[in-house]
Scaffold this motif. Sequence first.
Motif, PDB file in Angstrom:
ATOM      1  N   ALA A 137      15.487   4.597   0.584  1.00  0.00           N
ATOM      2  CA  ALA A 137      15.799   4.566   2.012  1.00  0.00           C
ATOM      3  C   ALA A 137      14.948   3.568   2.779  1.00  0.00           C
ATOM      4  O   ALA A 137      15.139   3.398   3.985  1.00  0.00           O
ATOM      5  N   GLY A 138      14.002   2.905   2.119  1.00  0.00           N
ATOM      6  CA  GLY A 138      13.178   1.941   2.826  1.00  0.00           C
ATOM      7  C   GLY A 138      11.873   1.667   2.121  1.00  0.00           C
ATOM      8  O   GLY A 138      11.717   1.924   0.921  1.00  0.00           O
ATOM      9  N   ILE A 139      10.925   1.149   2.880  1.00  0.00           N
ATOM     10  CA  ILE A 139       9.643   0.700   2.349  1.00  0.00           C
ATOM     11  C   ILE A 139       8.503   1.306   3.164  1.00  0.00           C
ATOM     12  O   ILE A 139       8.570   1.365   4.395  1.00  0.00           O
ATOM     13  N   ILE A 140       7.464   1.748   2.474  1.00  0.00           N
ATOM     14  CA  ILE A 140       6.230   2.182   3.131  1.00  0.00           C
ATOM     15  C   ILE A 140       5.146   1.149   2.804  1.00  0.00           C
ATOM     16  O   ILE A 140       4.847   0.901   1.641  1.00  0.00           O
ATOM     17  N   ILE A 141       4.603   0.546   3.864  1.00  0.00           N
ATOM     18  CA  ILE A 141       3.498  -0.404   3.701  1.00  0.00           C
ATOM     19  C   ILE A 141       2.212   0.311   4.114  1.00  0.00           C
ATOM     20  O   ILE A 141       2.075   0.718   5.271  1.00  0.00           O
ATOM     21  N   LYS A 142       1.312   0.484   3.168  1.00  0.00           N
ATOM     22  CA  LYS A 142       0.069   1.221   3.408  1.00  0.00           C
ATOM     23  C   LYS A 142      -1.085   0.230   3.518  1.00  0.00           C
ATOM     24  O   LYS A 142      -1.236  -0.652   2.675  1.00  0.00           O
ATOM     25  N   ILE A 143      -1.890   0.376   4.588  1.00  0.00           N
ATOM     26  CA  ILE A 143      -3.022  -0.523   4.824  1.00  0.00           C
ATOM     27  C   ILE A 143      -4.313   0.288   4.884  1.00  0.00           C
ATOM     28  O   ILE A 143      -4.425   1.219   5.682  1.00  0.00           O
ATOM     29  N   ASP A 144      -5.282  -0.064   4.025  1.00  0.00           N
ATOM     30  CA  ASP A 144      -6.583   0.600   4.016  1.00  0.00           C
ATOM     31  C   ASP A 144      -7.679  -0.412   4.306  1.00  0.00           C
ATOM     32  O   ASP A 144      -7.681  -1.520   3.741  1.00  0.00           O
ATOM     33  N   ASP A 145      -8.595  -0.034   5.183  1.00  0.00           N
ATOM     34  CA  ASP A 145      -9.760  -0.865   5.464  1.00  0.00           C
ATOM     35  C   ASP A 145     -10.809  -0.584   4.391  1.00  0.00           C
ATOM     36  O   ASP A 145     -11.377   0.498   4.326  1.00  0.00           O
TER      37      ASP A 145
END
Length: 395
Positions: A137-145
């Motif tokens: 159903a789509g894309i999850i873009i995960k950003i971690d510092d």
Amino acid sequence: MKGFTKRVSQMISKLPTEQVVQLVDSLSAENESLYSILESLNTGLIICDENWKLMQVNKAAERYIPLKIRGSDYRYGENADFVWKIIDDDDVAEFLRTCSERQKCNISEEFTVSTASGSSKIINVSIQLLVQKKEYAGIIIKIDDITEKRNQEVLLRRMESLASLTNLAASVAHEIKNPLGSISIHIQLIQKALLKARKTDGLLPDMGFMDKHISVVNEEIERLNQIIVDFLFAVRPVSASLEPVDVNERIKAFISFAQPELDKKNIRLEVHLAEKAPKILLDPKLFKQALINLVQNAIAAMTEGGDLLISTKMAGERFVIAIADTGCGMDSETVSRVFEPYFTTKAKGTGLGLTMVYKIIKEFSGDIDVKSFPGEGTVFTISLPVPQKEKLLLE
């Protein structure tokens, strides 16, 4: 909640208005609760539809990654932007665009980005599939510092270096003791000869006698100087000026430099270089120094001549350089200590050559490994990370 919503949707037409209003209020509260959780996460999240068009951005993502638009300026649905068009960092935007074009998921990459205050931070961007009802159903873009994590790793390495400094200093003291002892003996011999001359005819010892002892003193002074130079290199952090370098070209230039000595030592050189080599972030001078030390080590192991192989290749997302010789080899105990400061099996070795190599390769964020067996030769393998842009060019 999912089962409850499904049951209600099947009977909503039969519910009185009051219950419908209560249901809508309940769903709204549940939705607000989920939204609050999303906004409270320390992990940045950017949700996209199956076409990589923007659906949702949380506050953490806005903190961690440079964005061209924020808040009420986001467009969703059919008029939404492709996610890479709202990213205000060329490397991150290109990474997302390439993942979209090549349909890549379950992949991550680290980037250094600038903040609004002008400082820099290191972020990890990972791509995952969004699944609904067991369908894409789509894309999850995960950003971690991960800035603090990387800083802690640097601090840990520095603490480890400090912990080994005591042993290193003890080794240097031992190395210095020998030439100082030799200098003392030869100066005493000169002093005795001068004292004897004063008590007898007053004639100085002949030049041959003096030159012999002074020559030894000078040699030992030079030896002391080299010990100090090597020690300073061992304890000081390597200061590398990294730039994109074609490793194959650097190796070719080094071979031209080293070939005369290899011919003199009756060592046959074989070279196999990767056809398509990426540019790696290196300091050219330090890289040459590492090659010199490794090849000198190989030459010392092949006293009767032999074969030297230098090869390069891509291995996954890393560029690998191998230097293999057919020399005397090393046992397992020697291999385990080969990068330790002042550990050497050579009669006149300082024991710092391979320590220097190790420090240089680590400064390039690389790894170095050694495999060896007595009588069968040695292989040093250097593994270097390929910058994101170069990875894209290779694919």
